[in-house]
Structure formats: C-alpha cells, structure tokens
Design a protein around this motif. Structure first.
Motif, PDB file in Angstrom:
ATOM      1  N   ASP A 286      69.047  43.037  41.960  1.00 22.92           N
ATOM      2  CA  ASP A 286      70.299  42.511  42.511  1.00 22.92           C
ATOM      3  C   ASP A 286      71.404  42.557  41.454  1.00 22.92           C
ATOM      4  N   THR A 287      71.053  42.207  40.223  1.00 17.89           N
ATOM      5  CA  THR A 287      72.032  42.219  39.128  1.00 17.89           C
ATOM      6  C   THR A 287      72.525  43.643  38.860  1.00 17.89           C
ATOM      7  N   PHE A 288      71.598  44.618  38.878  1.00 21.44           N
ATOM      8  CA  PHE A 288      72.014  45.996  38.590  1.00 21.44           C
ATOM      9  C   PHE A 288      72.944  46.545  39.683  1.00 21.44           C
TER      10      PHE A 288
ATOM     11  N   THR B  26      80.149  42.477  40.136  1.00 26.53           N
ATOM     12  CA  THR B  26      81.068  41.354  39.891  1.00 26.53           C
ATOM     13  C   THR B  26      80.684  40.480  38.698  1.00 26.53           C
ATOM     14  N   HIS B  27      79.523  40.730  38.076  1.00 25.52           N
ATOM     15  CA  HIS B  27      79.109  39.827  36.988  1.00 25.52           C
ATOM     16  C   HIS B  27      79.611  40.300  35.627  1.00 25.52           C
ATOM     17  N   GLY B  28      80.146  41.537  35.552  1.00 29.66           N
ATOM     18  CA  GLY B  28      80.550  42.120  34.273  1.00 29.66           C
ATOM     19  C   GLY B  28      81.428  41.221  33.415  1.00 29.66           C
TER      20      GLY B  28
ATOM     21  N   VAL C 122      78.905  37.877  32.532  1.00 29.62           N
ATOM     22  CA  VAL C 122      77.619  38.082  31.837  1.00 29.62           C
ATOM     23  C   VAL C 122      77.785  39.060  30.666  1.00 29.62           C
ATOM     24  N   HIS C 123      78.687  40.036  30.825  1.00 27.49           N
ATOM     25  CA  HIS C 123      78.845  41.065  29.783  1.00 27.49           C
ATOM     26  C   HIS C 123      80.157  40.916  29.008  1.00 27.49           C
ATOM     27  N   ALA C 124      80.628  39.679  28.922  1.00 24.96           N
ATOM     28  CA  ALA C 124      81.908  39.441  28.238  1.00 24.96           C
ATOM     29  C   ALA C 124      81.863  39.919  26.791  1.00 24.96           C
TER      30      ALA C 124
ATOM     31  N   GLU D 134      71.738  41.356  27.772  1.00 24.41           N
ATOM     32  CA  GLU D 134      72.548  40.307  28.423  1.00 24.41           C
ATOM     33  C   GLU D 134      72.040  40.059  29.849  1.00 24.41           C
ATOM     34  N   ASP D 135      71.696  41.142  30.552  1.00 28.00           N
ATOM     35  CA  ASP D 135      71.175  40.959  31.914  1.00 28.00           C
ATOM     36  C   ASP D 135      69.841  40.213  31.898  1.00 28.00           C
ATOM     37  N   VAL D 136      68.983  40.563  30.943  1.00 32.32           N
ATOM     38  CA  VAL D 136      67.665  39.907  30.870  1.00 32.32           C
ATOM     39  C   VAL D 136      67.844  38.421  30.531  1.00 32.32           C
TER      40      VAL D 136
END
Ligand code: FES
Ligand SMILES: [Fe+2]
Length: 434
Positions: A247-249, A253-255, A258-260, A384-386
């Motif tokens: 779902d994350t991949f 919208t999480h960039g 989560v990836h700031a 970061e995703d993990v």
C-alpha cells in the motif's frame, strides 16, 4: 461497574507537552498532548482514522496535531482541518474527524481521562496514582489481509535473489509461516523441500509457488531494454505484513511526510489521482505532471526547459508485485523501481528492490558510480518506508472500508484492497472446488 464509566489518571501534568504521549484509560488506548504550548491538555484516540497510523508518532504544528504519515491535521475538538493530498481548498470527509474521549481534566497534578460520560469529578488521590499500562493501539475490527492468508499458497513468491544461491549451495527461507529448504545442484537446477507446486527463476530472483498459482505475471520490459542499467538493493526485512507495505509503495501522498529527509521536499502535497485500468491479476495507473528536471544535461545548455512533462506508471500484480516507472517524456530518461515482497511470517516480510535507470535514447548508459549513488538513495528511501511500517504495527491490510477513511488520492490503495479481496475469494472458491 463498567470500567470506562469513570476517571483514570493517565499522566503527570508536567509530563504532557506538545509531544503526544500514548496512555491507556479503561483498557482503551489514547494520546494526550498540549496543542498550544502550556495550554490545556487534549486527548485523542490512539490511531489516525486514515491509515491507522499511531498518533503518538505525530507532532504539533500551529496548534494542530499532525499525523506523521500523510500530514492530516486535527484541531482540539478532534476535527480534521486539512488533508494535504486534497489541496488547500479540499474539504476533509466527516469520517476523518477523531472521536475524542468524553473528558480530560488536569487536577491534583495529574491528567485524568474519562472515556465515557460521568457525573463525578476526578477524585483527590489518597496516594500516588498508578496509571494503567498503555495498551497497544487497537487493531482493525474487520478482516485484514495478512501474510498467512490461505489464498497466498496459490501464487508465485520471491524467496531469494538468484545470486544468493550458488551452484552446490543450499539455503533455508521462510514463506507463509513455513520453512523451505532450497538447493541448487552443480548443473544449476533448483530443488525445494518440502515439495511445492513449482520453483523457477525470473527477473533475477528465485520464485516458489506452494500450490498451483493463479496470479498473472508482472512484465518488466526494461530488463530486456539495452538502454537500461539495473541495480539491486540488498534485500531488507520489514517487521510487518506485506499488504500495508505494498500500500505504501502505491501511495503517492506520503512523500512529503515519510520521506521529508530524502526526496519528500520535492514532492507536491496535493495529488491528483491518475486513471486506473484494471488488468488481469491487478491494475495499472498512469499520471502525468509538470515537474522541474534539473538533472537533464540539456537544461544547462538551454536545449530543454527546466519544467518538463513526467509520466508515472504504477503496475500492480497480486499479491505483492509492483513496478513503478517514471519517465520524462521530452528526454526519454526513465527510472523504474520493482518492489517484490516475500510474505515470510505474520510479522515479517522480505523486500526485494530493483532499480532500472536509462538516461534516454542517444545518451550514454548510466555509469557505475551514478548507479551506486542512485541505489544508495533508494536504500535510504526504503529504510524510511520500513520504519513507517514498524510504527504502523497492524496485523494486515484492512479489507473493510469502515476500518479506514479513503480520500480521492487513495484510489490505488482502494484498488489494491479490492484486488486482494478478489484474490481471497478466488482462493476460497478454488479450495471449495478441490
Ligand atoms: S494521515 Fe494519518 S495515516 Fe494517513
Ligand atoms: Fe515511500
């Protein structure tokens, strides 16, 4: 008496600041926080209604509690005041609001919480109150797709990189809660114990199908395209189920949140959902946007403008195979990422990631140094995703729409849930027929 019909001491007042604190009251999980610094204490449920991320990992900004995953903002009444993916003029759906406990009070040096209406006031303690242990944030109440779903037996799963199993070697792997012994003979052929329906090599990986597979292949034309150079990331283990990670991949919208620390700042918070095409065993989605492309060498010479058209194509195949291709339409430069997930155990997923890079027609191949740099960046992004999966701590991907709140930018996430539901139903039908 129902334990929720009273007051519970949850934290010392001095310990509650603008950093959310996870607490328990009457067996339920909450967070308490001061939205204005030195202002009154507010209590919220433990999870964000969107994708159930624990709000204890959130932060306070401008008097609002901000969820760490997609930046939804909540005021002191629990109202969701902003959903960044909807843009500044977007109107959050009513279900996005947080259902707060009945009351929270500061008395006698403690924060007291009443989950349900009560006519009493917090009692004056005769000795030091003992807050109850903080419960785990609640899990979804409806069905979830977890790593041991019986339907998963009927699919091909990656279990090793091909290069991880040398001739004459053997390896033990985990898949669907079982241990499998893989070996490679001197002639290169593969064997597995206990017996499985099939074992094969494809896309640089060894794949195992416990029972007759019913999934459709994921095509990766870049692997046969001589303009692309491939680089594998070292496989990593995510401490959770594969569904929420997939779902994350698929989530655009999480960039920014989560990836700031890596690529997020470059992403726009507002996301317009692309077209979705259902395909056998999954779907494809294509989006086009105008973005800045400072890496294009023609920009420096004036051959192309800085703002260019970029096409992003997501391709998904059940259960956990994804291809994400981004290409600049004017230069032809493209980057493709493959995410291939191995559901090992209920709380463990091994992640195989391949990066394929082309600088476009007529351009030299990316150098080993550039590939190493790109692979290193993707490793940081994946880490970061993990980490976000570690925080999420859910048993699987919720399949009941009432357990989450979807907004238009979640179209691919909704399609993922529908595809996995169909996969479960097909698996059940297959088992009934057998
Ligand atoms: S904003 Fe909270 S999980 Fe998405
Ligand atoms: Fe991500």
């Amino acid at each position: 008496m129902d334990a929720s019909l009273t007051w519970f001491p949850v934290a010392r007042t001095a310990d509650v600041t603008t950093t959310p604190v996870a607490v328990g009251a009457g067996g339920r999980a909450y967070v308490v926080v001061r939205l204005p610094p030195r202002g009154e204490v507010t209590a919220f449920p433990a999870r964000c209604p969107h994708r159930l991320v624990p709000l204890a990992a959130g932060r306070v900004e401008g008097g609002r509690l901000v969820c760490p995953a997609h930046g939804w903002r909540f005021d002191g009444e629990g109202r969701c005041t902003q959903v960044p993916s909807m843009g500044d003029d977007g109107c959050p759906p009513p279900r996005a609001d947080l259902r707060r406990p009945w009351a929270v009070e500061e008395r006698h040096g403690w924060v007291w919480l009443a989950p349900e209406p009560t006519t009493t006031l917090p009692p004056r303690p005769v000795s030091t109150p003992r807050p109850e242990p903080t419960p785990e944030p609640p899990v979804p109440t409806g069905p979830v797709f977890d790593n041991l779903a019986p339907a998963l037996a009927h699919a091909w799963h990656p279990v090793l990189l091909s290069r991880e199993l040398r001739r004459g070697g053997w390896s033990q792997v985990r898949l669907l809660g079982c241990t499998w012994n893989l070996s490679r003979a001197a002639d290169g052929s593969l064997a597995v114990e206990p017996a499985a329906f099939g074992l094969r090599e494809r896309l640089g990986l060894i794949w195992l199908a416990p029972a007759e597979p019913a999934d459709a292949p994921l095509e990766v034309p870049e692997l046969a395209d001589r303009r692309f150079v491939a680089g594998w990331l070292p496989p990593v283990r995510s401490p959770g189920p594969a569904g929420p990670l997939a779902d994350t991949f698929l989530d655009a919208t999480h960039g920014p949140f989560v990836h700031a620390a890596t690529i997020g700042a470059a992403d726009r918070a507002r996301v317009d959902p692309g077209e979705l095409q259902r395909e056998p065993g999954g779907f494809r989605s294509v989006q086009e946007q105008w973005v800045e492309n400072p890496l294009d060498p023609e920009v420096a010479t004036g051959g192309r403008p800085l703002r260019q058209r970029r096409r992003t194509t997501y391709t998904y195949r059940v259960p956990f195979r994804l291809r994400l291709r981004q290409e600049f339409l004017d230069s032809g430069a493209a980057t493709t990422l493959l995410y291939l997930l191995q559901p090992e155990d209920l709380d463990s997923t091994r992640v195989y990631t391949c990066l394929l890079v082309s600088d476009g027609p007529g351009r030299p191949l990316p150098t080993p140094a550039r590939m190493a740099e790109q692979v290193a960046l993707q490793r940081r992004i994946l880490a970061e995703d993990v980490r976000s999966q570690e925080t999420l701590a859910v048993p699987g991907l919720p399949l009941d729409p009432r357990d989450e709140v979807h907004v238009p930018a979640d179209r691919l996430g909704v399609a993922l849930r529908e595809a996995l539901c169909d996969f479960l139903v097909a698996g059940r039908t297959r088992r009934t027929a057998a």
